[in-house]
Design a protein around this motif. Structure first.
Motif, short mmCIF file in Angstrom:
data_model
loop_
_atom_site.label_atom_id
_atom_site.label_comp_id
_atom_site.label_asym_id
_atom_site.label_seq_id
_atom_site.Cartn_x
_atom_site.Cartn_y
_atom_site.Cartn_z
N ILE A 174 0.87 -1.18 0.00
CA ILE A 174 0.00 0.00 0.00
C ILE A 174 0.91 1.22 0.00
O ILE A 174 1.87 1.29 0.77
N LYS A 175 0.61 2.20 -0.84
CA LYS A 175 1.43 3.42 -0.94
C LYS A 175 1.42 4.20 0.37
O LYS A 175 0.43 4.23 1.10
N ALA A 176 2.54 4.87 0.65
CA ALA A 176 2.75 5.57 1.92
C ALA A 176 1.63 6.56 2.26
O ALA A 176 1.18 6.62 3.40
N GLY A 177 1.21 7.37 1.30
CA GLY A 177 0.15 8.36 1.57
C GLY A 177 -1.14 7.70 2.02
O GLY A 177 -1.80 8.16 2.95
N ALA A 178 -1.48 6.59 1.38
CA ALA A 178 -2.70 5.86 1.75
C ALA A 178 -2.54 5.25 3.14
O ALA A 178 -3.50 5.21 3.92
N VAL A 179 -1.35 4.78 3.47
CA VAL A 179 -1.10 4.19 4.79
C VAL A 179 -1.39 5.21 5.89
O VAL A 179 -2.04 4.90 6.88
N GLY A 228 -7.20 -5.28 2.56
CA GLY A 228 -5.81 -5.26 3.00
C GLY A 228 -5.71 -5.03 4.49
O GLY A 228 -6.70 -5.09 5.22
N ALA A 229 -4.48 -4.76 4.92
CA ALA A 229 -4.23 -4.49 6.34
C ALA A 229 -3.00 -3.63 6.49
O ALA A 229 -2.07 -3.68 5.68
N VAL A 230 -3.01 -2.83 7.56
CA VAL A 230 -1.83 -2.08 7.98
C VAL A 230 -1.57 -2.49 9.42
O VAL A 230 -2.48 -2.44 10.26
N THR A 252 -8.17 -2.78 6.08
CA THR A 252 -8.40 -1.66 5.18
C THR A 252 -9.53 -1.96 4.20
O THR A 252 -9.80 -3.10 3.88
N LYS A 253 -10.14 -0.90 3.76
CA LYS A 253 -11.04 -0.92 2.61
C LYS A 253 -10.78 0.40 1.91
O LYS A 253 -11.11 1.48 2.44
N GLY A 254 -10.09 0.33 0.79
CA GLY A 254 -9.65 1.55 0.12
C GLY A 254 -8.65 2.27 1.01
O GLY A 254 -7.66 1.69 1.44
N GLU A 255 -8.94 3.53 1.31
CA GLU A 255 -8.04 4.30 2.18
C GLU A 255 -8.62 4.51 3.57
O GLU A 255 -8.22 5.42 4.29
N ARG A 256 -9.54 3.64 3.96
CA ARG A 256 -10.12 3.68 5.31
C ARG A 256 -9.62 2.47 6.08
O ARG A 256 -9.47 1.39 5.53
#
Length: 183
Positions: free
Chosen positions: A6-11, A43-45, A59-63
């Motif tokens: 996942i890209k840094a900004g989205a993280v 996904g997951a962070v 995650t779901k998109g950027e949430r």
């Protein structure tokens, strides 16, 4: 199964939506998208703070969201005698017609060099993503005409941990916490 970063900004946005004002205290160690998306997850962070508290945000998109309240996992409260692996959450849900998504995460002691995951009765082990003392695994299953009970059995995950010499030092299938047996 295959994950993508996942890209840094989205993280940053994911952690902010998951942790609110506490997000700034955490730095991500794993941030990946799953091989399929379900209604709630793609996904997951996993992030950690300076005190060694981990958080897993699905995650779901950027949430981002966490089903845990508070969403942190404190190492010294979780580690028990002889435990080399501790679990965050393992979840699964349908991922569109004929697909099922399974994901899970946790953290491990310094004795662990490699973590793998097997599913159901299949002995094949797949590598987990490992970084910063945390691990993450995911799989997408074809459900075909399988019953919900069969899908759950097929997608049940079992974590295995190995030391630097390649010796298995943990096997979830044999863990009394999950099997109901004592050692």
């Amino acid at each position: 199964m295959t994950t993508t970063p996942i890209k840094a900004g989205a993280v940053g946005r994911i952690l902010s939506s998951c942790l609110g004002s506490d997000a700034g205290r955490f730095h991500p160690v794993i941030a990946v998208r799953t091989p399929a998306a379900s209604k709630d997850w793609d996904g997951a962070v996993i992030a950690v703070d300076s005190a060694g508290q981990y958080v897993q945000c699905q995650t779901k998109g950027e949430r981002g969201s966490s089903s845990d309240v508070p969403p942190t996992f404190i190492n010294d409260r979780l580690w028990g005698t002889g435990h080399v692996v501790e679990y965050f959450d393992a979840v699964g849900e349908p991922a569109g017609k004929g697909r099922y998504l399974s994901l899970g995460a946790g953290h491990y002691t310094t004795a662990v060099a490699k973590i793998t995951v097997s599913y159901g009765e299949d002995p094949k082990q797949y590598p987990a993503v490992m970084a910063g003392g945390a691990f993450f695994y995911t799989a997408s299953f074809s459900t075909g005409s399988s019953t919900p009970k069969l899908i759950a059995a097929m997608s049940t995950s079992y974590v295995h941990a190995y030391n630097a010499a390649g010796k298995e030092i943990y096997n979830q299938k044999k863990d009394p916490q999950f099997t109901g047996t004592s050692r």
